[in-house]
Design a protein around this motif. Structure first.
Motif, PDB file in Angstrom:
ATOM      1  N   LEU A  87     -43.006  59.707 106.760  1.00  0.00           N
ATOM      2  CA  LEU A  87     -43.031  58.471 105.991  1.00  0.00           C
ATOM      3  C   LEU A  87     -41.984  58.464 104.882  1.00  0.00           C
ATOM      4  CD1 LEU A  87     -46.897  58.003 105.528  1.00  0.00           C
ATOM      5  CD2 LEU A  87     -45.421  56.631 106.991  1.00  0.00           C
ATOM      6  N   LEU A  88     -41.817  59.597 104.227  1.00  0.00           N
ATOM      7  CA  LEU A  88     -40.934  59.672 103.067  1.00  0.00           C
ATOM      8  C   LEU A  88     -39.473  59.901 103.439  1.00  0.00           C
ATOM      9  CD1 LEU A  88     -43.104  61.896 100.685  1.00  0.00           C
ATOM     10  CD2 LEU A  88     -43.057  59.405 100.867  1.00  0.00           C
ATOM     11  N   ARG A  89     -39.237  60.470 104.604  1.00  0.00           N
ATOM     12  CA  ARG A  89     -37.880  60.833 105.004  1.00  0.00           C
ATOM     13  C   ARG A  89     -36.950  59.611 105.005  1.00  0.00           C
ATOM     14  NH1 ARG A  89     -39.218  63.303 109.124  1.00  0.00           N
ATOM     15  NH2 ARG A  89     -38.972  65.458 108.399  1.00  0.00           N
ATOM     16  N   GLY A  90     -35.806  59.741 104.354  1.00  0.00           N
ATOM     17  CA  GLY A  90     -34.805  58.682 104.350  1.00  0.00           C
ATOM     18  C   GLY A  90     -35.100  57.537 103.402  1.00  0.00           C
ATOM     19  N   ARG A  91     -36.107  57.691 102.540  1.00  0.00           N
ATOM     20  CA  ARG A  91     -36.496  56.592 101.656  1.00  0.00           C
ATOM     21  C   ARG A  91     -36.480  57.002 100.186  1.00  0.00           C
ATOM     22  NH1 ARG A  91     -39.006  52.184 104.296  1.00  0.00           N
ATOM     23  NH2 ARG A  91     -39.207  52.549 106.542  1.00  0.00           N
ATOM     24  N   VAL A  92     -36.264  56.026  99.322  1.00  0.00           N
ATOM     25  CA  VAL A  92     -36.361  56.223  97.878  1.00  0.00           C
ATOM     26  C   VAL A  92     -37.835  56.328  97.511  1.00  0.00           C
ATOM     27  CG1 VAL A  92     -35.823  55.242  95.611  1.00  0.00           C
ATOM     28  CG2 VAL A  92     -34.251  54.869  97.544  1.00  0.00           C
ATOM     29  N   PRO A 120     -34.071  60.705  95.608  1.00  0.00           N
ATOM     30  CA  PRO A 120     -33.845  59.675  94.597  1.00  0.00           C
ATOM     31  C   PRO A 120     -35.175  58.980  94.305  1.00  0.00           C
ATOM     32  CG  PRO A 120     -33.075  58.913  96.737  1.00  0.00           C
ATOM     33  CD  PRO A 120     -33.469  60.357  96.918  1.00  0.00           C
ATOM     34  N   THR A 121     -35.424  58.689  93.055  1.00  0.00           N
ATOM     35  CA  THR A 121     -36.689  58.083  92.656  1.00  0.00           C
ATOM     36  C   THR A 121     -36.438  56.815  91.845  1.00  0.00           C
ATOM     37  OG1 THR A 121     -36.818  59.408  90.631  1.00  0.00           O
ATOM     38  CG2 THR A 121     -37.870  60.308  92.608  1.00  0.00           C
ATOM     39  N   LEU A 122     -37.462  55.982  91.813  1.00  0.00           N
ATOM     40  CA  LEU A 122     -37.427  54.752  91.034  1.00  0.00           C
ATOM     41  C   LEU A 122     -38.787  54.611  90.370  1.00  0.00           C
ATOM     42  CD1 LEU A 122     -35.428  52.443  90.465  1.00  0.00           C
ATOM     43  CD2 LEU A 122     -36.407  51.223  92.406  1.00  0.00           C
ATOM     44  N   ASP A 190     -28.801  54.800  99.894  1.00  0.00           N
ATOM     45  CA  ASP A 190     -27.818  55.640 100.595  1.00  0.00           C
ATOM     46  C   ASP A 190     -28.055  57.115 100.300  1.00  0.00           C
ATOM     47  OD1 ASP A 190     -26.659  53.422 101.712  1.00  0.00           O
ATOM     48  OD2 ASP A 190     -25.011  53.301 100.271  1.00  0.00           O
ATOM     49  N   THR A 191     -28.386  57.437  99.056  1.00  0.00           N
ATOM     50  CA  THR A 191     -28.661  58.827  98.685  1.00  0.00           C
ATOM     51  C   THR A 191     -29.894  59.354  99.416  1.00  0.00           C
ATOM     52  OG1 THR A 191     -27.696  58.499  96.491  1.00  0.00           O
ATOM     53  CG2 THR A 191     -29.157  60.393  96.762  1.00  0.00           C
ATOM     54  N   ALA A 192     -30.911  58.505  99.532  1.00  0.00           N
ATOM     55  CA  ALA A 192     -32.123  58.914 100.245  1.00  0.00           C
ATOM     56  C   ALA A 192     -31.824  59.224 101.704  1.00  0.00           C
ATOM     57  CB  ALA A 192     -33.179  57.814 100.139  1.00  0.00           C
ATOM     58  N   GLN A 193     -30.932  58.466 102.298  1.00  0.00           N
ATOM     59  CA  GLN A 193     -30.580  58.691 103.693  1.00  0.00           C
ATOM     60  C   GLN A 193     -29.927  60.063 103.894  1.00  0.00           C
ATOM     61  OE1 GLN A 193     -30.475  56.041 106.665  1.00  0.00           O
ATOM     62  NE2 GLN A 193     -32.339  56.044 105.448  1.00  0.00           N
ATOM     63  N   ALA A 194     -29.260  60.555 102.868  1.00  0.00           N
ATOM     64  CA  ALA A 194     -28.531  61.822 102.984  1.00  0.00           C
ATOM     65  C   ALA A 194     -29.396  63.041 102.659  1.00  0.00           C
ATOM     66  CB  ALA A 194     -27.311  61.796 102.059  1.00  0.00           C
TER      67      ALA A 194
END
Length: 266
Positions: A87-92, A120-122, A190-194
């Motif tokens: 679920l978390l992979r590739g996501r902020v 990356p977090t928000l 984009d950072t989450a994707q990496a």
């Protein structure tokens, strides 16, 4: 067995955890809720929630309203970890005081020998402070106070999925403000994707969840089309706690990434 089919992993994962206490280092997760938002429209793609057996006392029932009997038969964190990682992979990662949710997740993964990547977090608490300023002074920075200040409807506070849904709604409202609009959302996505996630082995048995609003044994994953009807608000022990602010020992605004052991889950 692979996780239930998930949306494309690009966007945001709004997370809320309910825990047996305030410290990620001394206490355990007892419930987790996740709302997946697509990018750039921030529409709800799917939801996941489950109670989690903490292997001990559930902690402050007066806050999260979970009694010990409710976690009997619930999965331990190790059982849901592979699906949660999917679920978390590739996501902020998004949360209200997100460092607290991240701290609890990082510690739970660390206990099974898995190190989370740099995510990356928000933080909707930080966004609300920026957008609302002194308007939060009277009622504090808690999720209910921030949601109320922006005119959002009441929600089932201190349930993991209820808080995650409310945080998602708060995020959309905040990003529509002049200060929220300045958030570099595309760069975060984009950072989450990496981010390089470790490989976690899925168990052969079907994913087991146990939820306040879902029958035991379901996948816990619901599409937005099937989740439009909210769970009826349950009466809080001792009444609603709108002033309950930051129930976490992780200092607000201070990174809390605990030491972990790198490895794969057996």
């Amino acid at each position: 067995m692979p996780s239930p089919q998930l949306p494309t992993s690009r966007g945001l994962a709004v997370v809320d955890v309910e825990a047996s206490g305030r410290s990620p280092w001394r206490h355990r997760v007892v419930e987790i809720g996740v709302v997946l938002l697509g990018y750039p429209l921030l529409r709800v793609e799917a939801e996941f929630s489950t109670l989690v057996d903490p292997g001990g006392p559930v902690g402050p029932t007066s806050v999260h309203r979970i009694v010990q009997e409710e976690v009997v038969g619930a999965p331990v964190f190790r059982e849901i970890a592979p699906h949660l990682a999917d679920l978390l992979r590739g996501r902020v990662l998004v949360g209200h005081h997100v460092r607290c949710d991240h701290g609890f997740l990082a510690r739970e993964f660390a206990r099974i020998g898995v190190q989370l990547p740099d995510l990356p977090t928000l933080c909707t608490m930080a966004l609300a402070e920026r957008a609302l300023g002194d308007a939060l002074a009277e009622h504090g920075r808690g999720l209910e106070a921030c949601a109320g200040a922006l005119g959002l409807p009441e929600f089932d506070a201190h349930t993991a999925l209820g808080d995650a849904r409310a945080t998602a709604a708060l995020l959309r409202r905040l990003l529509a403000t002049p200060t929220g609009n300045a958030e570099p959302m595309r760069a975060l996505v984009d950072t989450a994707q990496a981010a390089a996630w470790p490989k976690l082995h899925h168990r052969a048995a079907p994913l087991h969840t146990q939820n306040r609003s879902l029958a035991p044994g379901s996948t816990g994953l619901r599409s937005s089309a099937r989740s439009s009807t909210r769970t009826a608000t349950r009466a809080a022990v001792g009444g609603r706690r709108s002033a309950y602010g930051v129930p976490c020992a992780v200092p607000y605004g201070v990174p809390a990434v605990p030491s972990v052991v790198t490895g794969e889950m057996a």
